[in-house]
Write a protein that holds these residues in place. Structure first.
Motif, PDB file in Angstrom:
ATOM      1  N   SER A 123      26.619  36.473  30.187  1.00 44.25           N
ATOM      2  CA  SER A 123      26.445  36.900  31.584  1.00 44.25           C
ATOM      3  C   SER A 123      27.758  37.477  32.115  1.00 44.25           C
ATOM      4  O   SER A 123      28.854  37.149  31.617  1.00 44.25           O
ATOM      5  N   TYR A 124      27.619  38.284  33.127  1.00 42.04           N
ATOM      6  CA  TYR A 124      28.801  38.871  33.775  1.00 42.04           C
ATOM      7  C   TYR A 124      29.623  37.776  34.449  1.00 42.04           C
ATOM      8  O   TYR A 124      30.853  37.768  34.396  1.00 42.04           O
ATOM      9  N   LYS A 125      28.885  36.797  35.030  1.00 41.33           N
ATOM     10  CA  LYS A 125      29.559  35.669  35.710  1.00 41.33           C
ATOM     11  C   LYS A 125      30.497  34.953  34.742  1.00 41.33           C
ATOM     12  O   LYS A 125      31.632  34.623  35.072  1.00 41.33           O
ATOM     13  N   GLU A 126      29.975  34.714  33.522  1.00 38.85           N
ATOM     14  CA  GLU A 126      30.762  34.004  32.507  1.00 38.85           C
ATOM     15  C   GLU A 126      31.990  34.846  32.121  1.00 38.85           C
ATOM     16  O   GLU A 126      33.081  34.315  31.926  1.00 38.85           O
ATOM     17  N   ALA A 127      31.797  36.136  32.036  1.00 40.66           N
ATOM     18  CA  ALA A 127      32.917  37.018  31.644  1.00 40.66           C
ATOM     19  C   ALA A 127      34.041  36.959  32.672  1.00 40.66           C
ATOM     20  O   ALA A 127      35.211  36.809  32.318  1.00 40.66           O
ATOM     21  N   VAL A 128      33.686  37.056  33.948  1.00 36.66           N
ATOM     22  CA  VAL A 128      34.741  37.176  34.968  1.00 36.66           C
ATOM     23  C   VAL A 128      35.332  35.827  35.403  1.00 36.66           C
ATOM     24  O   VAL A 128      36.418  35.801  36.005  1.00 36.66           O
ATOM     25  N   GLN A 129      34.623  34.738  35.087  1.00 36.13           N
ATOM     26  CA  GLN A 129      35.089  33.422  35.544  1.00 36.13           C
ATOM     27  C   GLN A 129      36.559  33.177  35.135  1.00 36.13           C
ATOM     28  O   GLN A 129      36.891  33.177  33.958  1.00 36.13           O
ATOM     29  N   ASP A 130      37.432  33.045  36.125  1.00 33.00           N
ATOM     30  CA  ASP A 130      38.870  32.754  35.930  1.00 33.00           C
ATOM     31  C   ASP A 130      39.619  33.821  35.122  1.00 33.00           C
ATOM     32  O   ASP A 130      40.710  33.556  34.590  1.00 33.00           O
ATOM     33  N   ALA A 131      39.039  35.008  35.000  1.00 37.27           N
ATOM     34  CA  ALA A 131      39.712  36.061  34.223  1.00 37.27           C
ATOM     35  C   ALA A 131      40.896  36.617  35.012  1.00 37.27           C
ATOM     36  O   ALA A 131      40.875  36.690  36.245  1.00 37.27           O
ATOM     37  N   ASP A 132      41.937  37.024  34.272  1.00 37.97           N
ATOM     38  CA  ASP A 132      43.122  37.608  34.911  1.00 37.97           C
ATOM     39  C   ASP A 132      42.951  39.108  35.103  1.00 37.97           C
ATOM     40  O   ASP A 132      43.551  39.696  36.006  1.00 37.97           O
ATOM     41  N   ALA A 133      42.174  39.721  34.219  1.00 42.78           N
ATOM     42  CA  ALA A 133      41.939  41.166  34.346  1.00 42.78           C
ATOM     43  C   ALA A 133      40.483  41.469  34.036  1.00 42.78           C
ATOM     44  O   ALA A 133      39.835  40.749  33.271  1.00 42.78           O
ATOM     45  N   LEU A 134      39.992  42.547  34.652  1.00 36.17           N
ATOM     46  CA  LEU A 134      38.629  43.021  34.387  1.00 36.17           C
ATOM     47  C   LEU A 134      38.722  44.472  33.939  1.00 36.17           C
ATOM     48  O   LEU A 134      39.345  45.294  34.625  1.00 36.17           O
ATOM     49  N   MET A 146      37.296  35.643  39.795  1.00 35.86           N
ATOM     50  CA  MET A 146      38.456  35.831  38.914  1.00 35.86           C
ATOM     51  C   MET A 146      39.666  35.036  39.441  1.00 35.86           C
ATOM     52  O   MET A 146      39.667  34.535  40.564  1.00 35.86           O
ATOM     53  N   ALA A 147      40.706  34.944  38.600  1.00 36.56           N
ATOM     54  CA  ALA A 147      41.956  34.303  39.022  1.00 36.56           C
ATOM     55  C   ALA A 147      42.528  35.067  40.224  1.00 36.56           C
ATOM     56  O   ALA A 147      42.149  36.233  40.459  1.00 36.56           O
ATOM     57  N   SER A 148      43.456  34.476  40.952  1.00 35.38           N
ATOM     58  CA  SER A 148      44.010  35.182  42.114  1.00 35.38           C
ATOM     59  C   SER A 148      44.818  36.398  41.642  1.00 35.38           C
ATOM     60  O   SER A 148      45.327  36.414  40.519  1.00 35.38           O
ATOM     61  N   HIS A 149      44.921  37.388  42.484  1.00 43.83           N
ATOM     62  CA  HIS A 149      45.596  38.661  42.180  1.00 43.83           C
ATOM     63  C   HIS A 149      45.080  39.288  40.884  1.00 43.83           C
ATOM     64  O   HIS A 149      45.850  39.549  39.953  1.00 43.83           O
ATOM     65  N   PRO A 150      43.759  39.516  40.785  1.00 47.45           N
ATOM     66  CA  PRO A 150      43.228  40.049  39.533  1.00 47.45           C
ATOM     67  C   PRO A 150      43.622  41.508  39.317  1.00 47.45           C
ATOM     68  O   PRO A 150      43.803  42.257  40.278  1.00 47.45           O
ATOM     69  N   VAL A 151      43.742  41.855  38.039  1.00 47.24           N
ATOM     70  CA  VAL A 151      43.957  43.263  37.664  1.00 47.24           C
ATOM     71  C   VAL A 151      42.584  43.865  37.366  1.00 47.24           C
ATOM     72  O   VAL A 151      41.800  43.284  36.607  1.00 47.24           O
ATOM     73  N   ILE A 152      42.297  45.015  37.971  1.00 46.67           N
ATOM     74  CA  ILE A 152      41.002  45.675  37.735  1.00 46.67           C
ATOM     75  C   ILE A 152      41.277  47.051  37.133  1.00 46.67           C
ATOM     76  O   ILE A 152      41.931  47.888  37.769  1.00 46.67           O
ATOM     77  N   VAL A 153      40.759  47.269  35.922  1.00 48.74           N
ATOM     78  CA  VAL A 153      40.934  48.563  35.238  1.00 48.74           C
ATOM     79  C   VAL A 153      39.572  49.231  35.185  1.00 48.74           C
ATOM     80  O   VAL A 153      38.657  48.743  34.520  1.00 48.74           O
ATOM     81  N   ASP A 154      39.429  50.331  35.918  1.00 47.46           N
ATOM     82  CA  ASP A 154      38.118  50.984  36.006  1.00 47.46           C
ATOM     83  C   ASP A 154      38.181  52.331  35.293  1.00 47.46           C
ATOM     84  O   ASP A 154      38.729  53.299  35.815  1.00 47.46           O
ATOM     85  N   THR A 155      37.585  52.407  34.082  1.00 45.47           N
ATOM     86  CA  THR A 155      37.628  53.674  33.333  1.00 45.47           C
ATOM     87  C   THR A 155      36.412  54.546  33.652  1.00 45.47           C
ATOM     88  O   THR A 155      36.258  55.610  33.070  1.00 45.47           O
ATOM     89  N   LYS A 156      35.544  54.067  34.543  1.00 37.34           N
ATOM     90  CA  LYS A 156      34.276  54.777  34.765  1.00 37.34           C
ATOM     91  C   LYS A 156      34.027  55.154  36.221  1.00 37.34           C
ATOM     92  O   LYS A 156      32.921  55.579  36.568  1.00 37.34           O
ATOM     93  N   ASN A 157      35.023  54.969  37.054  1.00 37.15           N
ATOM     94  CA  ASN A 157      34.885  55.324  38.466  1.00 37.15           C
ATOM     95  C   ASN A 157      33.697  54.611  39.114  1.00 37.15           C
ATOM     96  O   ASN A 157      32.903  55.232  39.826  1.00 37.15           O
ATOM     97  N   THR A 158      33.568  53.308  38.840  1.00 38.43           N
ATOM     98  CA  THR A 158      32.419  52.568  39.371  1.00 38.43           C
ATOM     99  C   THR A 158      32.780  51.745  40.600  1.00 38.43           C
ATOM    100  O   THR A 158      31.906  51.232  41.281  1.00 38.43           O
ATOM    101  N   ILE A 159      34.090  51.560  40.820  1.00 37.32           N
ATOM    102  CA  ILE A 159      34.503  50.620  41.873  1.00 37.32           C
ATOM    103  C   ILE A 159      35.164  51.350  43.044  1.00 37.32           C
ATOM    104  O   ILE A 159      36.022  52.213  42.839  1.00 37.32           O
ATOM    105  N   ASN A 160      34.730  50.981  44.241  1.00 34.32           N
ATOM    106  CA  ASN A 160      35.417  51.465  45.434  1.00 34.32           C
ATOM    107  C   ASN A 160      36.530  50.451  45.747  1.00 34.32           C
ATOM    108  O   ASN A 160      36.245  49.309  46.122  1.00 34.32           O
ATOM    109  N   PRO A 161      37.808  50.829  45.561  1.00 32.73           N
ATOM    110  CA  PRO A 161      38.891  49.851  45.700  1.00 32.73           C
ATOM    111  C   PRO A 161      38.933  49.181  47.069  1.00 32.73           C
ATOM    112  O   PRO A 161      39.433  48.053  47.208  1.00 32.73           O
ATOM    113  N   GLN A 162      38.356  49.869  48.088  1.00 30.15           N
ATOM    114  CA  GLN A 162      38.388  49.270  49.435  1.00 30.15           C
ATOM    115  C   GLN A 162      37.538  48.002  49.519  1.00 30.15           C
ATOM    116  O   GLN A 162      37.691  47.200  50.429  1.00 30.15           O
ATOM    117  N   LEU A 163      36.619  47.841  48.555  1.00 25.41           N
ATOM    118  CA  LEU A 163      35.738  46.667  48.581  1.00 25.41           C
ATOM    119  C   LEU A 163      36.331  45.481  47.823  1.00 25.41           C
ATOM    120  O   LEU A 163      35.750  44.408  47.787  1.00 25.41           O
TER     121      LEU A 163
END
Ligand SMILES: NC(=O)c1ccc[n+]([C@@H]2O[C@H](COP(=O)([O-])OP(=O)(O)OC[C@H]3O[C@@H](n4cnc5c(N)ncnc54)[C@H](O)[C@@H]3O)[C@@H](O)[C@H]2O)c1
Length: 431
Positions: free
Chosen positions: A374-385, A404-421
């Motif tokens: 599951s996606y939930k399991e993947a992101v649980q306490d992760a430092d980066a996505l 995710m852990a606090s101050h997560p790193v988010i790497v979006d190679t597909k332009n799927t995320i609006n950073p404002q959210l």
């Protein structure tokens, strides 16, 4: 009119939907595959493919065609060839250490040659090294069967041009190329193609020209993506969104730049350079531009890993101590196909660097030790996505980021995320 009996070698991403398409259009189809596990699954109506025909999923189409007897599956290629008037080859040529590996393809050609009956037609649909139909298949068929092509048996090269995920639609709508040395083979090939295609058929007297054009189709995508990647680096440095830049450029009627991503995978694009290069070397020719595009695209997974490591360092973390959540394991968006997938390579490289990886992809059926359910399991306490693929239209990665852990790193190679959210304190990076 007698129903045509078509035997199709290879029941993978091309062969299975192609078989079912001919079955739907009134042929008796015998699917042949050397993988007995695959055969037994198909015989039970099971496949992990995600193709759709007129809104029906491929599993329903498969069950229907098995039940009405229009499609059969076997690993007995010899008997399937003896029963057929048309034999189609979709067995691929993998690349090992940069060189085409012919064993599977040759084995299928050999079975065809040993069992072909007079008057039959052979269509090669695999992507091949230019010259294969004339120099490899024709000689092998004639030598083993004792028949002469163009007189006793017939042979044409008909490249498969579908994109996975659109197979049924594109069999019908994609213009088809036929390359054959003699007129009878050309006409017989066109007759078969017209069974499930409404699109234009273009005939050439040169199978090698058609084989080269197929490799060119794939290589122009490789080079196009390498250009997009270079513009992505430029856009990043200049503070621009590469996806917006490409969208703007593509409003020109004669421009079609592809999107950058975490790498270029699958069976088709990465292998094409090595097919052309194998023939170029025989001709004493170098291909510096295409070699560079291939090399650049090949290095992308490593580059994404280094980028992730740099971003983690910016927030005071070492990659080797981090949990990395990954979305997408397939070679492209919305796909179940994880062959030569850059996403899988990225996961392996991260693990080699000491990171813990939890990767989620609901489309991919292969087992990996780092895959989670599951996606939930993947992101649980992760430092980066790392977003490496789009999984389905409505998938919203932002949903899980609060886990995710606090101050997560988010790497979006597909332009799927609006950073404002994103939650405050996230470190966001987009290609
Ligand atoms: N996948 C695509 O979207 C696509 C698109 C256009 C062209 N192509 C080309 O079509 C060809 C097939 O690609 P694919 O993606 O279907 O590959 P695939 O690996 O999914 O299928 C090939 C199948 O051939 C079987 N096989 C191997 N040796 C055999 C033998 N001797 N007899 C019978 N079966 C045998 C394998 O078990 C496998 O199931 C390749 O040349 C590929 O480059 C693929």
């Amino acid at each position: 009119m007698m129903k045509k009996t078509i035997t199709i070698f290879g029941q993978g991403y091309v062969g299975l939907p192609l078989s079912l398409s001919f079955a739907i259009h009134g042929c008796n189809v015998i699917g042949v595959d050397s993988d007995s596990n695959l055969c037994s699954n198909l015989a039970q109506g099971k496949t992990h493919q995600t193709e759709k025909y007129q809104g029906l999923n491929i599993q329903s189409v498969l069950k229907e065609q098995l039940e009405n007897g229009s499609y059969r599956i076997t690993s007995d290629g010899a008997s399937a060839v003896q029963q057929a008037d048309t034999i189609i080859l979709t067995v691929g040529i993998p690349v090992h250490d940069g060189l085409p590996f012919y064993d599977y393809f040759d084995a299928a050609c050999q079975t065809i040659a040993e069992n072909i009956t007079k008057g039959s037609l052979v269509l090669i649909r695999s992507t091949v090294v230019p010259g294969t139909t004339e120099n490899r298949c024709k000689s092998l068929l004639e030598k083993i069967s004792g028949f002469k092509t163009g007189e006793d048996i017939f042979l044409a090269y008909v490249p498969e041009r579908i994109a996975e995920g659109k197979a049924f639609e594109e069999f019908e709508t994609m213009p088809t190329l036929i390359g054959a040395l003699d007129k009878t083979s050309q006409l017989k090939a066109a007759e078969i193609i017209q069974i499930n295609s409404k699109a234009e058929i273009i005939i050439s007297d040169s199978p090698t020209a058609v084989e080269t054009s197929k490799v060119l189709e794939n290589l122009q995508r490789d080079a196009n993506i390498a250009i997009a990647q270079e513009f992505a680096r430029f856009s990043e440095a200049a503070g621009l969104n590469i996806f917006e830049v490409i969208q703007l450029a593509n409003t020109h009627k004669r421009v079609n730049i592809l999107n950058p991503g975490p790498g270029v995978g699958g069976y088709c694009i990465p292998n094409a350079f090595h097919y052309l290069n194998a023939r170029a070397q025989e001709l004493g020719l170098r291909l510096p531009l295409l070699a560079l595009a291939r090399k650049q695209n090949d290095q992308l997974p490593q580059w994404i890993c280094e980028k992730t490591s740099d971003l983690l360092r910016q927030i005071g973390k070492e990659l080797s101590h981090c949990k990395i959540a990954v979305v997408g394991l397939a070679m492209k968006d919305f796909s179940p196909d994880d062959r030569l997938s850059p996403a899988v390579e990225i996961c392996m490289k991260l693990i080699e660097s000491g990171a813990t990886v939890a990767a989620y992809d609901c489309n991919v059926s292969s087992h990996y030790s780092f895959k989670v359910e599951s996606y939930k399991e993947a992101v649980q306490d992760a430092d980066a996505l790392l977003i490496l693929n789009r999984l389905y239209e409505a998938f919203d990665p932002v949903q899980g980021i609060t886990r995710m852990a606090s101050h997560p790193v988010i790497v979006d190679t597909k332009n799927t995320i609006n950073p404002q959210l994103l939650p405050s304190g996230s470190l966001f990076w987009r290609l």
